[in-house]
Design a protein around this motif. Structure first.
Motif, mmCIF file in Angstrom:
data_model
loop_
_atom_site.group_PDB
_atom_site.id
_atom_site.type_symbol
_atom_site.label_atom_id
_atom_site.label_comp_id
_atom_site.label_asym_id
_atom_site.label_seq_id
_atom_site.Cartn_x
_atom_site.Cartn_y
_atom_site.Cartn_z
ATOM 1 N N GLY A 175 -40.237 9.969 4.700
ATOM 2 C CA GLY A 175 -38.821 10.091 5.043
ATOM 3 C C GLY A 175 -38.276 11.477 4.737
ATOM 4 O O GLY A 175 -37.098 11.646 4.444
ATOM 5 N N ILE A 176 -39.144 12.478 4.815
ATOM 6 C CA ILE A 176 -38.731 13.872 4.580
ATOM 7 C C ILE A 176 -39.266 14.706 5.735
ATOM 8 O O ILE A 176 -40.476 14.731 5.979
ATOM 9 C CB ILE A 176 -39.297 14.390 3.248
ATOM 10 N N TYR A 177 -38.359 15.347 6.449
ATOM 11 C CA TYR A 177 -38.721 16.007 7.693
ATOM 12 C C TYR A 177 -38.179 17.432 7.731
ATOM 13 O O TYR A 177 -37.104 17.708 7.205
ATOM 14 C CB TYR A 177 -38.118 15.262 8.895
ATOM 15 N N ALA A 178 -38.927 18.321 8.390
ATOM 16 C CA ALA A 178 -38.390 19.645 8.721
ATOM 17 C C ALA A 178 -38.553 19.809 10.233
ATOM 18 O O ALA A 178 -39.670 19.826 10.749
ATOM 19 C CB ALA A 178 -39.139 20.740 7.966
ATOM 20 N N TYR A 179 -37.432 19.876 10.924
ATOM 21 C CA TYR A 179 -37.438 19.960 12.387
ATOM 22 C C TYR A 179 -37.126 21.374 12.852
ATOM 23 O O TYR A 179 -36.345 22.093 12.207
ATOM 24 C CB TYR A 179 -36.338 19.074 12.973
ATOM 25 N N ASP A 180 -37.671 21.717 13.976
ATOM 26 C CA ASP A 180 -37.134 22.825 14.739
ATOM 27 C C ASP A 180 -35.837 22.275 15.331
ATOM 28 O O ASP A 180 -35.858 21.299 16.096
ATOM 29 C CB ASP A 180 -38.130 23.228 15.834
ATOM 30 N N GLU A 181 -34.722 22.886 14.975
ATOM 31 C CA GLU A 181 -33.436 22.244 15.311
ATOM 32 C C GLU A 181 -33.241 22.047 16.812
ATOM 33 O O GLU A 181 -32.763 20.988 17.250
ATOM 34 C CB GLU A 181 -32.274 23.048 14.723
ATOM 35 N N ALA A 182 -33.623 23.039 17.575
ATOM 36 C CA ALA A 182 -33.424 22.926 19.024
ATOM 37 C C ALA A 182 -34.222 21.751 19.585
ATOM 38 O O ALA A 182 -33.735 20.975 20.419
ATOM 39 C CB ALA A 182 -33.819 24.229 19.707
ATOM 40 N N ALA A 183 -35.454 21.594 19.121
ATOM 41 C CA ALA A 183 -36.297 20.495 19.599
ATOM 42 C C ALA A 183 -35.692 19.149 19.193
ATOM 43 O O ALA A 183 -35.685 18.192 19.974
ATOM 44 C CB ALA A 183 -37.708 20.645 19.031
ATOM 45 N N LEU A 184 -35.152 19.083 17.981
ATOM 46 C CA LEU A 184 -34.532 17.834 17.519
ATOM 47 C C LEU A 184 -33.315 17.490 18.383
ATOM 48 O O LEU A 184 -33.135 16.347 18.814
ATOM 49 C CB LEU A 184 -34.126 17.945 16.050
ATOM 50 N N ARG A 185 -32.492 18.498 18.662
ATOM 51 C CA ARG A 185 -31.294 18.243 19.476
ATOM 52 C C ARG A 185 -31.647 17.712 20.857
ATOM 53 O O ARG A 185 -30.988 16.822 21.392
ATOM 54 C CB ARG A 185 -30.453 19.526 19.604
ATOM 55 N N ALA A 186 -32.739 18.262 21.422
ATOM 56 C CA ALA A 186 -33.140 17.840 22.775
ATOM 57 C C ALA A 186 -33.672 16.414 22.764
ATOM 58 O O ALA A 186 -33.603 15.701 23.763
ATOM 59 C CB ALA A 186 -34.204 18.805 23.301
ATOM 60 N N THR A 187 -34.187 15.959 21.611
ATOM 61 C CA THR A 187 -34.897 14.686 21.535
ATOM 62 C C THR A 187 -34.028 13.531 21.037
ATOM 63 O O THR A 187 -34.162 12.400 21.472
ATOM 64 C CB THR A 187 -36.095 14.829 20.562
ATOM 65 N N ILE A 188 -33.136 13.832 20.107
ATOM 66 C CA ILE A 188 -32.408 12.765 19.413
ATOM 67 C C ILE A 188 -31.588 11.916 20.404
ATOM 68 O O ILE A 188 -31.410 10.717 20.212
ATOM 69 C CB ILE A 188 -31.512 13.347 18.288
ATOM 70 N N VAL A 189 -31.157 12.539 21.481
ATOM 71 C CA VAL A 189 -30.348 11.824 22.480
ATOM 72 C C VAL A 189 -31.181 10.829 23.286
ATOM 73 O O VAL A 189 -30.628 9.964 23.976
ATOM 74 C CB VAL A 189 -29.652 12.817 23.437
ATOM 75 N N GLN A 190 -32.517 10.938 23.187
ATOM 76 C CA GLN A 190 -33.377 10.011 23.937
ATOM 77 C C GLN A 190 -33.781 8.787 23.122
ATOM 78 O O GLN A 190 -34.403 7.868 23.640
ATOM 79 C CB GLN A 190 -34.661 10.730 24.381
ATOM 80 N N VAL A 191 -33.441 8.776 21.842
ATOM 81 C CA VAL A 191 -33.847 7.649 20.980
ATOM 82 C C VAL A 191 -33.048 6.396 21.371
ATOM 83 O O VAL A 191 -31.837 6.465 21.548
ATOM 84 C CB VAL A 191 -33.597 8.009 19.492
ATOM 85 N N THR A 192 -33.749 5.292 21.521
ATOM 86 C CA THR A 192 -33.069 4.029 21.857
ATOM 87 C C THR A 192 -33.206 3.046 20.690
ATOM 88 O O THR A 192 -33.873 3.348 19.703
ATOM 89 C CB THR A 192 -33.708 3.370 23.102
ATOM 90 N N ASN A 193 -32.599 1.878 20.852
ATOM 91 C CA ASN A 193 -32.708 0.874 19.776
ATOM 92 C C ASN A 193 -33.554 -0.332 20.199
ATOM 93 O O ASN A 193 -33.325 -1.449 19.756
ATOM 94 C CB ASN A 193 -31.322 0.441 19.314
ATOM 95 N N ALA A 194 -34.552 -0.069 21.030
ATOM 96 C CA ALA A 194 -35.413 -1.155 21.510
ATOM 97 C C ALA A 194 -36.507 -1.449 20.485
ATOM 98 O O ALA A 194 -37.653 -1.053 20.641
ATOM 99 C CB ALA A 194 -36.033 -0.761 22.859
ATOM 100 N N ASN A 195 -36.138 -2.124 19.389
ATOM 101 C CA ASN A 195 -37.111 -2.473 18.347
ATOM 102 C C ASN A 195 -36.637 -3.708 17.597
ATOM 103 O O ASN A 195 -35.564 -4.241 17.885
ATOM 104 C CB ASN A 195 -37.278 -1.284 17.383
ATOM 105 N N ALA A 196 -37.444 -4.135 16.624
ATOM 106 C CA ALA A 196 -37.181 -5.397 15.919
ATOM 107 C C ALA A 196 -35.812 -5.417 15.253
ATOM 108 O O ALA A 196 -35.175 -6.457 15.154
ATOM 109 C CB ALA A 196 -38.273 -5.625 14.875
ATOM 110 N N GLN A 197 -35.348 -4.255 14.767
ATOM 111 C CA GLN A 197 -34.080 -4.248 14.013
ATOM 112 C C GLN A 197 -32.878 -3.831 14.869
ATOM 113 O O GLN A 197 -31.775 -3.723 14.347
ATOM 114 C CB GLN A 197 -34.201 -3.300 12.814
ATOM 115 N N ARG A 198 -33.112 -3.585 16.150
ATOM 116 C CA ARG A 198 -32.061 -3.093 17.056
ATOM 117 C C ARG A 198 -31.371 -1.860 16.458
ATOM 118 O O ARG A 198 -30.146 -1.729 16.473
ATOM 119 C CB ARG A 198 -30.997 -4.167 17.381
ATOM 120 N N GLU A 199 -32.189 -0.996 15.867
ATOM 121 C CA GLU A 199 -31.642 0.225 15.264
ATOM 122 C C GLU A 199 -32.163 1.455 15.975
ATOM 123 O O GLU A 199 -33.257 1.437 16.538
ATOM 124 C CB GLU A 199 -32.076 0.321 13.787
ATOM 125 N N TYR A 200 -31.395 2.524 15.909
ATOM 126 C CA TYR A 200 -31.863 3.815 16.403
ATOM 127 C C TYR A 200 -32.686 4.459 15.293
ATOM 128 O O TYR A 200 -32.129 4.830 14.258
ATOM 129 C CB TYR A 200 -30.670 4.706 16.799
#
Ligand code: UD1
Ligand code: MG
Length: 455
Positions: A175-200
């Motif tokens: 649970g400890i991450y270092a992201y390239d910020e630009a890459a994270l910004r481009a990706t985070i908007v694609q995360v969905t909540n299609a999983n067991a907990q209905r969470e993003y």
């Protein structure tokens, strides 16, 4: 190294069963979140944003850190998105960590940042840890080497979404991450909540970054215990013990003897001099400094105390007070609220001292109260003597000179000044000032000194 960080702390922490937010529960005198922020700070992170919820937000003022409110807790991915919306975009590295892992240290944050900075193609570096099973941590799924893509991280699967085969994996997402910020910004908007907990899930960014052509670098941690999260009070107690042990070891390395670290309770930021010995069952907290060659404990509590060298405190409490060199306190004494003791003072059993300045070599060895007072050097304050500092309306001061002898069971009714070298008899109730060198007894106390012969 310089980077920005997002710390997630908006979750309810339901397993704590507490009215207080999880990340504000204390370990070794500091809230859980403090430890995470301190480690980030030590790792050179210069700007941190904490994601919080509406109820918790006012309680975070003490940290002096910027907060962003996530009104609904829709998952870690959603929390990061809320933070990113509030942060002006920048080019660099963005560290993401959770507020419920107080055992992290500086090196973990440094290593994960270094891993993402090492090469431009790396979109994300994340800390992984091998742990004993069973575990509720997200599992690191590595690529199948036969596909030719090496043993890189392929994705993270939350324990609740795991197949039995995935649950058997023992490499976890810390649970400890270092992201390239630009890459994270481009990706985070694609995360969905299609999983067991209905969470993003923030962890879904792994697969999305790889699909976009980025590399995800695992950063294995040396000791999995340094990334254990705190989700309930049992984990809280375990984490506290680890932190306390670290604090004790820091002081032991610097020359302090700690007889039993398991029953010595320290806070961060203490100063303790070399060759000081800390006996069992002792708590030292607040902004306390202890000199060299002292003996503290057993069964002692120091908080916001300033002790000079060669002081001994046994089975006593010293709070918001200062103690001079070679002074001996206890057993069973209580110094509080501005007790200020000189050198070679002796304070014995069942003596309470409050807002009082005691000069060098004062003795109060048994059953006494000295409050709102000044006591001169070498004065002896006998058993059962009390400064009656409170008249029911206000506090009044008692000023006692040098070389005074205050008798047993005296009531010193303040405001009062007792001159140098004065003596009071046992049981005196002193309601008027006593001149220097005078001898007084009785209730109310009066002089029995021989008047100089008239000429
Ligand atoms: C998370 C990780 C898991 C990892 C584990 C390590 C995800 C999806 N899972 O699981 O892979 O192994 O941590 O400890 O990230 N929070 C918010 N807003 C939310 C939800 C959570 O701020 O909407 C905060 C919580 O306050 C907490 C942190 O995010 O500090 C992690 O949330 P938690 O629910 O504890 O995640 P885990 O189930 O532990
Ligand atoms: Mg957690």
């Amino acid at each position: 190294m310089s980077a920005r960080a997002i710390v997630l702390a908006a979750g309810k922490g339901t397993r704590m069963k507490s009215a207080r937010p999880k990340v504000l529960h204390e370990l070794c005198g500091r809230p859980m979140l403090w430890w995470v922020l301190a480690a980030l700070n030590a790792a050179g992170v210069d700007e941190t944003v904490v994601v919080t919820n509406p109820e918790m937000d006012p309680l975070l003022a003490e940290f002096g850190v910027r907060t962003v409110i996530q009104s609904e807790q829709l998952g870690t991915g959603h929390a990061v998105r809320v933070a990113l919306d509030a942060l002006a975009p920048s080019e660099g590295t963005l560290v993401v960590a959770y507020g419920d892992m107080p055992l992290v240290d500086r090196t973990i944050f440094e290593d994960v940042q270094a891993a993402v900075d090492a090469d431009a193609g790396t979109a994300l570096a994340l800390v992984t840890a091998r742990m004993p099973l069973p575990s509720n941590f997200g599992r690191i799924v590595r690529a199948d080497p036969s596909t030719g893509s090496g043993q890189g991280v392929e994705r993270i699967v939350e324990a609740k979404d795991c197949t039995p085969a995935q649950l058997a994996l023992d490499e976890m997402n810390a649970g400890i991450y270092a992201y390239d910020e630009a890459a994270l910004r481009a990706t985070i908007v694609q995360v969905t909540n299609a999983n067991a907990q209905r969470e993003y899930y923030l962890t879904d960014t792994v697969e999305l970054l790889i699909a976009a052509g980025g590399r995800v670098a695992p950063v294995p941690v040396a000791d999995y215990r340094s990334v254990l999260g705190v989700n309930d009070r049992i984990e809280l107690a375990n984490a506290r013990a680890v932190l306390n042990r670290r604090l004790c070891e820091e002081h032991m390395r610097a020359g302090v003897t700690i007889v039993d670290p398991a029953t010595t309770y320290l806070s961060p930021g203490l100063t303790i001099g070399a060759d000081t010995v800390i006996q069992p069952n002792t708590t030292i907290g607040g902004a306390t400094t202890v000199g060299a060659n002292c003996v503290i404990g057993p069964n002692t509590r120091l908080a916001n105390a300033a002790l000079a060298d060669d002081v001994r405190v046994t089975e006593s409490v010293v709070v918001d007070s200062a103690v001079g060199a070679r002074t001996v306190i206890g057993p069973f004494a209580h110094l509080r609220a501005g007790a200020n003791l000189g050198a070679e003072v002796k304070i014995g059993n069942f003596v309470e001292i409050k807002k009082a300045d005691l000069a060098d070599e004062v003795k109060a060895n048994h059953l006494a109260y000295i409050g709102d007072a000044t006591v001169g050097p070498r004065t002896n304050y006998a058993a059962g003597a009390i400064t009656c500092n409170y008249d029911g309306v206000k506090k009044n001061r008692t000023v006692i000179g040098a070389d005074v002898f205050i008798g047993t069971n005296n009531a010193l009714v303040a405001p009062l000044t007792i001159g140098d070298g004065a003596i009071t008899g046992a049981g005196a109730v002193v309601i008027r000032d006593i001149p220097p060198g005078d001898k007084q007894v009785g209730n109310p106390a009066r002089s029995i000194a021989k008047k100089p012969a008239e000429t």
